[in-house]
Scaffold this active site. Structure first.
Site, PDB file in Angstrom:
ATOM      1  N   ASN A 181     -38.488   4.834  -2.705  1.00  0.00           N
ATOM      2  CA  ASN A 181     -38.497   5.141  -1.348  1.00  0.00           C
ATOM      3  C   ASN A 181     -39.383   5.126  -0.358  1.00  0.00           C
ATOM      4  O   ASN A 181     -39.210   4.146   0.511  1.00  0.00           O
ATOM      5  CB  ASN A 181     -37.878   6.592  -1.446  1.00  0.00           C
ATOM      6  N   THR A 182     -40.548   5.775  -0.358  1.00  0.00           N
ATOM      7  CA  THR A 182     -41.632   5.746   0.437  1.00  0.00           C
ATOM      8  C   THR A 182     -42.047   4.247   0.688  1.00  0.00           C
ATOM      9  O   THR A 182     -42.458   3.949   1.763  1.00  0.00           O
ATOM     10  CB  THR A 182     -42.789   6.848  -0.016  1.00  0.00           C
ATOM     11  N   ALA A 200     -41.247   6.095  -8.659  1.00  0.00           N
ATOM     12  CA  ALA A 200     -42.329   6.723  -8.164  1.00  0.00           C
ATOM     13  C   ALA A 200     -43.879   5.891  -8.046  1.00  0.00           C
ATOM     14  O   ALA A 200     -44.164   5.550  -9.192  1.00  0.00           O
ATOM     15  CB  ALA A 200     -42.619   8.325  -8.439  1.00  0.00           C
ATOM     16  N   GLY A 201     -44.323   5.902  -7.226  1.00  0.00           N
ATOM     17  CA  GLY A 201     -45.978   5.222  -6.821  1.00  0.00           C
ATOM     18  C   GLY A 201     -45.896   3.928  -6.464  1.00  0.00           C
ATOM     19  O   GLY A 201     -46.927   3.591  -6.126  1.00  0.00           O
ATOM     20  N   GLY A 228     -44.598   9.078  -3.608  1.00  0.00           N
ATOM     21  CA  GLY A 228     -45.019   8.821  -2.234  1.00  0.00           C
ATOM     22  C   GLY A 228     -46.273   8.590  -2.271  1.00  0.00           C
ATOM     23  O   GLY A 228     -46.987   8.334  -0.840  1.00  0.00           O
ATOM     24  N   LYS A 272     -29.783  11.988 -10.949  1.00  0.00           N
ATOM     25  CA  LYS A 272     -31.208  11.830 -11.315  1.00  0.00           C
ATOM     26  C   LYS A 272     -32.058  13.304 -11.310  1.00  0.00           C
ATOM     27  O   LYS A 272     -32.022  14.289 -10.365  1.00  0.00           O
ATOM     28  CB  LYS A 272     -32.043  11.194  -9.748  1.00  0.00           C
TER      29      LYS A 272
END
Lengths: 78, 260
Positions: B209-210, B187-188, B161, B100
């Site tokens: 992830n987050t 993301a997001g 995040g 990535k």
């Protein structure tokens, strides 16, 4: 004075490992360095002066004064 | 079978997850298992000197024999740093070349620097890497990254995040419509409905992830995300009914009503 001078000579071998200075009396090879740093057996990769050192060449890679080493591992990340 | 194919390899799960920010490796392991993810992102960092040899490692919790590792370049702000990081990753993971790429442009927003990203992608593709690339939701840049030879294009839904969800579905739609490689929202995503929306738009997968690690109960959220991605994918494949503005349509028969 002389003994200090000799110690300085003997300890003249300087490496930078992950940004921090490390002194050695003799030029270690990469396997010996990893052993000294208690990193033997860990899954890691090494870059020496900007070039990757393949794991198979750790034993034959003799480090030189002033070498810059990056030793990395995989950690959690997104 | 409806599988996600990246660089010629098939994956049953369309949810890709990060391994950062968990409480401990056991939580990481349980969240990854619950999510059903087969591809997990990892970061490459300097090892702690003087670390105990027996200390637990990510590789024990999430073994690379069981999951496809996707080493990232998180924290890199130049093409050079990203390339160095991924060359180290390839050595670390015994020649594994699926990576990535992300090159950031600003520490506050973590917004991608697409100029450096394109520079790095060109070099990495030539060097034999299979590059999944994090980028902005600019359709032109996404197309250029595909043309360079990236194996997946991964536009942001909102800032890394932030949990702000899908802020510009229209741009994502253009990227999806133009792409010949998998498009993965990266993301997001904040909660399950965000992942479902991304998949309903026609994204091939979602990377997060987050949203999982930062949830009150990460393992339960991992389960929710697995279902959301599946539900969104099925809704996309089924084809949603057309929206009818200002004209309702009853679901029950209009004849045979009593008293008429």
């Amino acid at each position: 004075m002389q003994s200090h001078f000799l110690t300085a000579i003997l300890k003249a071998m300087q490496l930078t490992v992950n940004g921090a200075p490390h002194s050695f009396e003799q030029n270690p090879n990469l396997s010996q360095l990893l052993e000294t740093l208690k990193l033997t057996g860990n899954r890691l990769a090494v870059e020496r002066n900007g070039e990757i050192v393949p794991r198979s060449q750790f034993g034959e890679t003799v480090l030189a004064d002033g070498d810059q080493l990056e030793i990395v591992v995989a950690v959690g990340g997104g | 079978m409806d599988e996600l194919i990246i660089a010629g390899k098939s994956y049953a799960s369309r949810l890709l997850i990060g391994t950062g920010k968990y409480k401990d490796f056991d939580e990481t392991r349980r969240a990854v298992e619950e999510s059903g993810a087969q591809i997990v992102t990892v970061a490459i960092r300097r090892t702690n000197i003087g670390q105990n040899a027996g200390e637990p490692s990510l590789l024990d919790a999430v073994p690379p024999s069981k999951y496809t590792y996707l080493p990232n370049t998180a924290g890199c702000y130049s093409a050079d740093d990203a390339i160095r990081t991924l060359r180290l990753a390839r050595e670390l993971l015994d020649g594994h070349d699926l990576v990535k790429l992300e090159v950031l442009g600003d520490p506050k927003t973590l917004y991608p620097n697409v100029v450096e990203t394109i520079k790095a992608a060109e070099i990495l593709v030539k060097d034999g890497f299979k590059v999944m690339v994090y980028t902005s939701d600019d359709p032109i840049i996404a197309k250029q990254l595909e043309e360079i030879g990236c194996v997946a294009v991964m536009p942001l839904a909102s800032l890394i995040g932030s949990g702000m969800g899908i802020l510009n579905p229209w741009n994502l739609q253009i990227i999806i419509d133009n792409a010949k490689v998998p498009v993965i929202v990266d993301a997001g995503v904040g909660t399950a409905s965000d992942a479902a929306i991304a998949m309903e738009l026609g994204c091939d997968g979602v990377l997060m992830n987050t949203a999982i690690a930062g949830a009150g109960n990460p393992v339960l959220m991992a389960s929710a995300m697995k279902k959301a991605v599946q539900a969104g994918r099925e809704a996309f494949l089924a084809g949603r009914m057309p929206k009818k503005l200002y004209s309702a349509s009853p679901s029950s028969p209009t004849s045979g009503l009593i008293g008429k």
